[in-house]
Design a protein around this motif. Structure first.
Motif, PDB file in Angstrom:
ATOM      1  N   GLY A 130       0.813  -1.203   0.000  1.00 42.14           N
ATOM      2  CA  GLY A 130       0.000   0.000   0.000  1.00 42.14           C
ATOM      3  C   GLY A 130       0.842   1.246   0.000  1.00 42.14           C
ATOM      4  O   GLY A 130       2.031   1.219  -0.317  1.00 42.14           O
ATOM      5  N   ARG A 131       0.205   2.334   0.352  1.00 40.75           N
ATOM      6  CA  ARG A 131       0.871   3.639   0.424  1.00 40.75           C
ATOM      7  C   ARG A 131       0.428   4.280   1.724  1.00 40.75           C
ATOM      8  O   ARG A 131      -0.760   4.253   2.063  1.00 40.75           O
ATOM      9  N   LEU A 132       1.386   4.864   2.450  1.00 40.65           N
ATOM     10  CA  LEU A 132       1.108   5.488   3.735  1.00 40.65           C
ATOM     11  C   LEU A 132       1.613   6.923   3.718  1.00 40.65           C
ATOM     12  O   LEU A 132       2.753   7.177   3.309  1.00 40.65           O
ATOM     13  N   ARG A 133       0.744   7.833   4.158  1.00 41.79           N
ATOM     14  CA  ARG A 133       1.150   9.232   4.334  1.00 41.79           C
ATOM     15  C   ARG A 133       1.147   9.522   5.829  1.00 41.79           C
ATOM     16  O   ARG A 133       0.165   9.252   6.525  1.00 41.79           O
ATOM     17  N   VAL A 134       2.260  10.059   6.315  1.00 39.63           N
ATOM     18  CA  VAL A 134       2.383  10.515   7.694  1.00 39.63           C
ATOM     19  C   VAL A 134       2.878  11.949   7.622  1.00 39.63           C
ATOM     20  O   VAL A 134       3.998  12.196   7.154  1.00 39.63           O
ATOM     21  N   GLY A 135       2.040  12.908   8.032  1.00 36.86           N
ATOM     22  CA  GLY A 135       2.401  14.317   7.883  1.00 36.86           C
ATOM     23  C   GLY A 135       2.548  14.645   6.415  1.00 36.86           C
ATOM     24  O   GLY A 135       1.665  14.364   5.603  1.00 36.86           O
ATOM     25  N   ASP A 136       3.700  15.191   6.030  1.00 44.85           N
ATOM     26  CA  ASP A 136       3.968  15.545   4.634  1.00 44.85           C
ATOM     27  C   ASP A 136       4.704  14.447   3.872  1.00 44.85           C
ATOM     28  O   ASP A 136       4.940  14.580   2.679  1.00 44.85           O
ATOM     29  N   ALA A 137       5.092  13.381   4.543  1.00 44.15           N
ATOM     30  CA  ALA A 137       5.848  12.301   3.906  1.00 44.15           C
ATOM     31  C   ALA A 137       4.898  11.198   3.450  1.00 44.15           C
ATOM     32  O   ALA A 137       3.960  10.832   4.153  1.00 44.15           O
ATOM     33  N   GLU A 138       5.155  10.682   2.247  1.00 40.79           N
ATOM     34  CA  GLU A 138       4.332   9.608   1.695  1.00 40.79           C
ATOM     35  C   GLU A 138       5.258   8.557   1.109  1.00 40.79           C
ATOM     36  O   GLU A 138       6.187   8.887   0.362  1.00 40.79           O
ATOM     37  N   ARG A 139       5.010   7.276   1.481  1.00 40.17           N
ATOM     38  CA  ARG A 139       5.882   6.199   1.034  1.00 40.17           C
ATOM     39  C   ARG A 139       5.061   4.963   0.704  1.00 40.17           C
ATOM     40  O   ARG A 139       4.004   4.727   1.275  1.00 40.17           O
ATOM     41  N   PRO A 191       4.157   9.305  15.154  1.00 41.01           N
ATOM     42  CA  PRO A 191       4.151  10.022  16.431  1.00 41.01           C
ATOM     43  C   PRO A 191       2.786  10.617  16.757  1.00 41.01           C
ATOM     44  O   PRO A 191       1.964  10.838  15.857  1.00 41.01           O
ATOM     45  N   PRO A 192       2.529  10.869  18.032  1.00 39.76           N
ATOM     46  CA  PRO A 192       1.275  11.522  18.415  1.00 39.76           C
ATOM     47  C   PRO A 192       1.105  12.842  17.657  1.00 39.76           C
ATOM     48  O   PRO A 192       2.082  13.570  17.445  1.00 39.76           O
ATOM     49  N   GLY A 193      -0.115  13.118  17.226  1.00 39.32           N
ATOM     50  CA  GLY A 193      -0.417  14.368  16.534  1.00 39.32           C
ATOM     51  C   GLY A 193      -0.166  14.365  15.039  1.00 39.32           C
ATOM     52  O   GLY A 193      -0.565  15.296  14.347  1.00 39.32           O
ATOM     53  N   ALA A 194       0.483  13.327  14.501  1.00 40.50           N
ATOM     54  CA  ALA A 194       0.783  13.272  13.064  1.00 40.50           C
ATOM     55  C   ALA A 194      -0.438  12.754  12.304  1.00 40.50           C
ATOM     56  O   ALA A 194      -0.931  11.659  12.567  1.00 40.50           O
ATOM     57  N   VAL A 195      -0.903  13.549  11.339  1.00 40.85           N
ATOM     58  CA  VAL A 195      -2.016  13.110  10.492  1.00 40.85           C
ATOM     59  C   VAL A 195      -1.501  12.001   9.584  1.00 40.85           C
ATOM     60  O   VAL A 195      -0.438  12.127   8.974  1.00 40.85           O
ATOM     61  N   HIS A 196      -2.256  10.900   9.499  1.00 36.10           N
ATOM     62  CA  HIS A 196      -1.837   9.786   8.661  1.00 36.10           C
ATOM     63  C   HIS A 196      -3.025   9.166   7.938  1.00 36.10           C
ATOM     64  O   HIS A 196      -4.160   9.255   8.385  1.00 36.10           O
ATOM     65  N   LYS A 197      -2.701   8.579   6.779  1.00 32.39           N
ATOM     66  CA  LYS A 197      -3.706   7.949   5.917  1.00 32.39           C
ATOM     67  C   LYS A 197      -3.033   6.784   5.215  1.00 32.39           C
ATOM     68  O   LYS A 197      -1.870   6.879   4.810  1.00 32.39           O
ATOM     69  N   LEU A 198      -3.781   5.678   5.052  1.00 32.59           N
ATOM     70  CA  LEU A 198      -3.255   4.465   4.450  1.00 32.59           C
ATOM     71  C   LEU A 198      -4.143   4.039   3.291  1.00 32.59           C
ATOM     72  O   LEU A 198      -5.366   4.032   3.420  1.00 32.59           O
ATOM     73  N   TRP A 199      -3.520   3.695   2.165  1.00 30.37           N
ATOM     74  CA  TRP A 199      -4.221   3.178   0.990  1.00 30.37           C
ATOM     75  C   TRP A 199      -3.739   1.765   0.704  1.00 30.37           C
ATOM     76  O   TRP A 199      -2.547   1.490   0.789  1.00 30.37           O
ATOM     77  N   ASN A 200      -4.644   0.887   0.313  1.00 33.76           N
ATOM     78  CA  ASN A 200      -4.261  -0.427  -0.185  1.00 33.76           C
ATOM     79  C   ASN A 200      -4.145  -0.295  -1.697  1.00 33.76           C
ATOM     80  O   ASN A 200      -5.140  -0.105  -2.395  1.00 33.76           O
ATOM     81  N   THR A 201      -2.921  -0.404  -2.212  1.00 40.95           N
ATOM     82  CA  THR A 201      -2.676  -0.266  -3.650  1.00 40.95           C
ATOM     83  C   THR A 201      -2.476  -1.616  -4.329  1.00 40.95           C
ATOM     84  O   THR A 201      -2.216  -1.663  -5.524  1.00 40.95           O
ATOM     85  N   GLY A 202      -2.609  -2.694  -3.574  1.00 38.25           N
ATOM     86  CA  GLY A 202      -2.375  -4.025  -4.118  1.00 38.25           C
ATOM     87  C   GLY A 202      -3.655  -4.755  -4.469  1.00 38.25           C
ATOM     88  O   GLY A 202      -4.756  -4.216  -4.398  1.00 38.25           O
ATOM     89  N   ASP A 203      -3.493  -6.018  -4.840  1.00 38.52           N
ATOM     90  CA  ASP A 203      -4.612  -6.874  -5.221  1.00 38.52           C
ATOM     91  C   ASP A 203      -5.114  -7.743  -4.073  1.00 38.52           C
ATOM     92  O   ASP A 203      -6.114  -8.436  -4.216  1.00 38.52           O
ATOM     93  N   ASP A 204      -4.400  -7.733  -2.949  1.00 44.17           N
ATOM     94  CA  ASP A 204      -4.754  -8.542  -1.781  1.00 44.17           C
ATOM     95  C   ASP A 204      -4.987  -7.630  -0.581  1.00 44.17           C
ATOM     96  O   ASP A 204      -4.638  -6.448  -0.608  1.00 44.17           O
TER      97      ASP A 204
END
Length: 126
Positions: free
Chosen positions: A66-75, A86-99
């Motif tokens: 998948g892809r994970l964004r934590v603050g301004d960093a995305e990997r 860390p506490p206070g960091a906005v984060h979002k996770l995407w599943n970019t795979g087939d499973d």
């Protein structure tokens, strides 16, 4: 001794839209200061961007990609990766795979809905 078995854990949906099974946490185990859970995100789905004021999270990815964004960093992330949120960091996770994208999440202090603050609209319905 408290023993939790994966097959006996009832899944539930968190405020960010992921499905989790908690192995340990306050209220149903002797753990008082932390929680440990498995989260699953189906293909094509994403969590809602959110943060926790108090909790530090460790995400250990055990299946999928998948892809994970934590603050301004995305990997890109995959099985075998571990990320510290860390506490206070906005984060979002995407599943970019087939499973399913599966991760073990450790929170300290323990996860609570009350410490989860959405940074965008409601969870992605896929």
């Amino acid at each position: 001794m408290h023993l939790a078995r994966h097959a006996e854990l009832e899944p539930y949906v968190t405020r960010d839209g992921s499905t989790i099974r908690e192995w340990a946490g306050p209220g149903y185990s002797p753990a008082r200061n932390q929680s440990l859970a498995e989260a699953t995100l189906p293909p094509g789905r994403a969590t809602t961007a959110h943060y926790h004021r108090a909790a530090e999270e460790l995400y250990l990815f055990t299946a999928g990609r998948g892809r994970l964004r934590v603050g301004d960093a995305e990997r890109d992330v995959q099985s075998g990766d571990c990320v510290v949120i860390p506490p206070g960091a906005v984060h979002k996770l995407w599943n970019t795979g087939d499973d399913d994208l599966v991760l073990v999440c450790a929170c300290s202090p323990a996860y609570s809905h009350e410490d989860t603050f959405l940074a965008e609209g409601e969870p992605d319905a896929g």
